[in-house]
Scaffold this active site. Structure first.
Site, PDB file in Angstrom:
ATOM      1  N   ALA A  11      38.339  39.160  30.765  1.00 21.11           N
ATOM      2  CA  ALA A  11      39.310  38.763  30.249  1.00 21.11           C
ATOM      3  C   ALA A  11      39.320  37.763  31.769  1.00 21.11           C
ATOM      4  O   ALA A  11      38.758  37.362  32.093  1.00 21.11           O
ATOM      5  CB  ALA A  11      40.169  39.409  30.769  1.00 21.11           C
ATOM      6  N   VAL A  74      38.000  44.925  36.086  1.00 24.17           N
ATOM      7  CA  VAL A  74      38.349  45.146  34.631  1.00 24.17           C
ATOM      8  C   VAL A  74      40.148  46.279  35.170  1.00 24.17           C
ATOM      9  O   VAL A  74      40.158  45.754  36.471  1.00 24.17           O
ATOM     10  CB  VAL A  74      37.332  46.349  34.326  1.00 24.17           C
ATOM     11  N   SER A 128      42.922  37.192  45.125  1.00 27.30           N
ATOM     12  CA  SER A 128      44.919  36.823  45.117  1.00 27.30           C
ATOM     13  C   SER A 128      44.554  35.348  44.158  1.00 27.30           C
ATOM     14  O   SER A 128      43.173  34.450  44.443  1.00 27.30           O
ATOM     15  CB  SER A 128      45.900  36.814  46.325  1.00 27.30           C
ATOM     16  N   LYS A 182      45.248  43.877  50.677  1.00 24.29           N
ATOM     17  CA  LYS A 182      45.702  43.398  48.905  1.00 24.29           C
ATOM     18  C   LYS A 182      47.086  43.933  48.402  1.00 24.29           C
ATOM     19  O   LYS A 182      48.159  43.197  47.796  1.00 24.29           O
ATOM     20  CB  LYS A 182      45.048  43.044  47.967  1.00 24.29           C
ATOM     21  N   HIS A 185      49.580  42.782  50.611  1.00 28.69           N
ATOM     22  CA  HIS A 185      49.835  40.801  50.277  1.00 28.69           C
ATOM     23  C   HIS A 185      50.923  40.452  48.973  1.00 28.69           C
ATOM     24  O   HIS A 185      51.826  39.663  49.037  1.00 28.69           O
ATOM     25  CB  HIS A 185      48.453  40.238  49.494  1.00 28.69           C
ATOM     26  N   ASN A 186      50.829  41.844  48.135  1.00 27.92           N
ATOM     27  CA  ASN A 186      51.412  41.802  46.452  1.00 27.92           C
ATOM     28  C   ASN A 186      52.899  42.364  46.837  1.00 27.92           C
ATOM     29  O   ASN A 186      53.764  41.598  46.355  1.00 27.92           O
ATOM     30  CB  ASN A 186      50.502  42.522  45.711  1.00 27.92           C
ATOM     31  N   GLU A 189      54.321  39.578  48.318  1.00 23.31           N
ATOM     32  CA  GLU A 189      55.114  38.425  47.839  1.00 23.31           C
ATOM     33  C   GLU A 189      56.196  38.585  46.943  1.00 23.31           C
ATOM     34  O   GLU A 189      57.105  38.356  46.932  1.00 23.31           O
ATOM     35  CB  GLU A 189      53.703  38.643  46.661  1.00 23.31           C
TER      36      GLU A 189
END
Ligand code: NBP
Length: 481
Positions: A11, A74, A128, A182, A185-186, A189
């Site tokens: 993707a 995925v 990221s 991560k 981190h999000n 954000e």
């Protein structure tokens, strides 16, 4: 000739990471559930590259040099477990699986441990930076089974973003540490985006500024302490005109979606008992935005205060900038405080300065500000809370008056600033020697005999009072209307 690495999942992220690896001289074999995607990729974006297409997992694994490295890009969740199950019989001891998706860190811990028993090394790497980052250099946060790090390090560091020659990719820690960092981190954000949106709301609804005026303000802010990717793109968004020459932003429906990583961060903070109020409010703000029809109905029924600002506009714009900066410091202070707790709880041994460095390039929250965080942890690696670092003590002192003024503007005009205001409440609470929890504890003792400690006695000595004077049980059922 064998490939250096195999990648499953073509993707947007997978395709761009493959092209990035190819640019750095790595030979990549690729596979995707929908096989036509492999052929289209080979005939399209990967034409004239070294990328090798495969049409089965057997073919993919056979095409790899040993030890084999297979990277999954995925959809997070069950699909990852399904691929691991299918790969296991094809792999040999010492081979490596990397999960580069947004997996829940507890899943990564479970997978790392169960694969370790089968002598397969597992790495959960947070990636990221979206499509652009994947293509030209993302921030990569790898964790899991450290035995595999030296093998995958040259590939992951080569394709990562670089700041001053330093790769935005370093070993984070054992088990789910990479995906944990991560996730935070999000969450951060979410906080940054919400704070910027609140500043925009105060400027547009409070001060009635035009999109062009706000563009100039954000562009100017981007030259100072707020300099960051998100401020930069906000300035660009404000300048963007639609096909009728009008600001496109004003025509975008005000309901925000989410994929869940902000929510996971909030849930984990609740589990660990660490206040993460600002990010929590940012998640809830998206939830409230999604209740559009209900809000429209409520807007017609619940009268608002008049939205008329009569003060000094220039001074208020500066106050909003200070509020954005101070609240941003709170958000990062809470996020790093959460990571410190998680590091102890889950045995991650996180290096906070290194995490700040990893986020400086490639990712959505990249900013100048992360250098100040790195500096604070370099000065004191044991720093409990960023708010206690000299640099941030001074920064908060300078920004506080403006922050209060901006939040008060929102309160007076009925413009919601949940993240800015909850950040301020945390700040006031964090630096309070005495909070009203004495009353909470008295109430708990009154109705539930939960006991309390006294300030005039040593800690650890517990007291219970017969508050009603006649003993017996007091419970909510004794309250009668
Ligand atoms: P998606 O998250 O949309 O996943 C698409 C890939 O998963 C395709 O290869 C698809 O195969 C495969 N897949 C799905 Br969906 N269901 C499957 C199933 N039941 N069995 C086998 N394969 C299945 O792709 P993405 O946006 O490129 O993200 C990849 C990972 O990276 C995700 O975990 C995402 O959360 C994370 N991430 C994304 C971004 C971003 O900006 N998009 C940024 C950072 C991290 P198919 O082609 O056959 O349908």
């Amino acid at each position: 000739m064998k490939a250096n690495i195999g990648l499953i999942g073509l993707a947007v992220m997978g395709q761009n990471l493959v092209l990035n690896m190819n640019d750095h001289g790595f030979r990549v074999a690729v596979y995707n559930r929908t096989l036509s995607t492999v052929d289209e990729f080979l005939a399209g974006p990967a034409k004239n590259t070294q990328v090798m297409g495969t049409h089965s997992l057997e073919e993919l694994v056979d095409s790899l040099e040993s030890p084999r490295i297979v990277m999954l890009m995925v959809k997070a969740g069950e699909v990852v477990d399904q691929y691991i199950g299918k790969l296991l019989p094809l792999l040999s001891p010492g081979d490596i699986i990397i999960d580069g998706g947004n997996s829940l860190f507890t899943d990564t811990t479970r997978r790392t441990q169960s694969l370790q028993e089968k002598s397969i090394h597992y790495i959960g790497a947070g990636v990221s930076g979206g499509e652009e980052g994947a293509r030209h250099g993302p921030s990569i946060m790898p964790g899991g089974d450290k035995a595999a790090w030296t093998t995958v390090k040259p590939i992951l560091q080569a394709i990562s973003a670089k700041v001053g020659g330093h790769p935005c990719c370093e070993w984070v820690g054992d088990n789910g540490a990479g995906h944990y960092v991560k996730m935070v981190h999000n969450g951060i954000e979410y906080g940054d985006m919400q704070l910027i949106s609140e500043a925009y709301h105060l400027l547009s609804e409070g001060l009635k500024l035009s999109a062009d005026e706000m563009h100039d303000i954000f562009a100017e802010w981007n030259l100072g302490v707020l300099s960051s990717y998100l401020i930069e793109i906000t300035a660009n968004i404000l300048a963007y005109r639609d096909e009728n020459g009008q600001p496109l932003l004003e025509k975008i429906l005000d309901t925000a979606g989410q994929k869940g990583t902000g929510k996971w961060t909030g849930i984990n903070a609740l589990e660990l008992g660490i206040p993460l109020t600002l990010i929590g409010e940012a998640v809830f703000a998206r939830c409230l935005s999604a209740q559009k029809e209900e809000r429209v109905r409520a807007a017609g029924l619940l009268p608002k205060p008049p939205r008329q600002f009569n003060g000094d506009r220039k001074a208020m714009i500066d106050a909003i900038r200070d509020a954005l900066y101070a609240a941003k410091i709170i958000s990062y202070a809470q996020g790093f405080r959460l990571m410190r707790e998680a590091s102890e709880e889950y045995g991650f041994s996180l290096n906070y300065g290194e995490i700040a460095l990893m986020w400086r390039g490639g990712c959505i929250i990249r900013s100048r500000f992360l250098n100040d965080i790195k500096q604070a942890y370099d000065t004191n690696p044991e720093l409990k809370n960023l708010l206690l670092a000299d640099f941030f003590i001074e920064a908060m002192e300078k920004a506080e008056a403006g922050w209060r003024k901006a939040v008060m503007l929102g309160v007076e005009l009925g413009i919601p600033t949940p993240a800015m205001a909850s950040g301020l409440a945390y700040y006031d609470g964090y630096r309070s020697e005495r909070l009203p929890a004495n009353l909470l504890q008295a109430q708990r003792d009154y109705f539930g005999a939960h006991t309390y400690e006294r300030i005039d006695r040593p800690r650890g000595e517990f007291f219970h009072t017969d508050w009603t004077g006649h003993g017996g049980k007091t419970a909510s059922s004794t309250y009668n209307l």
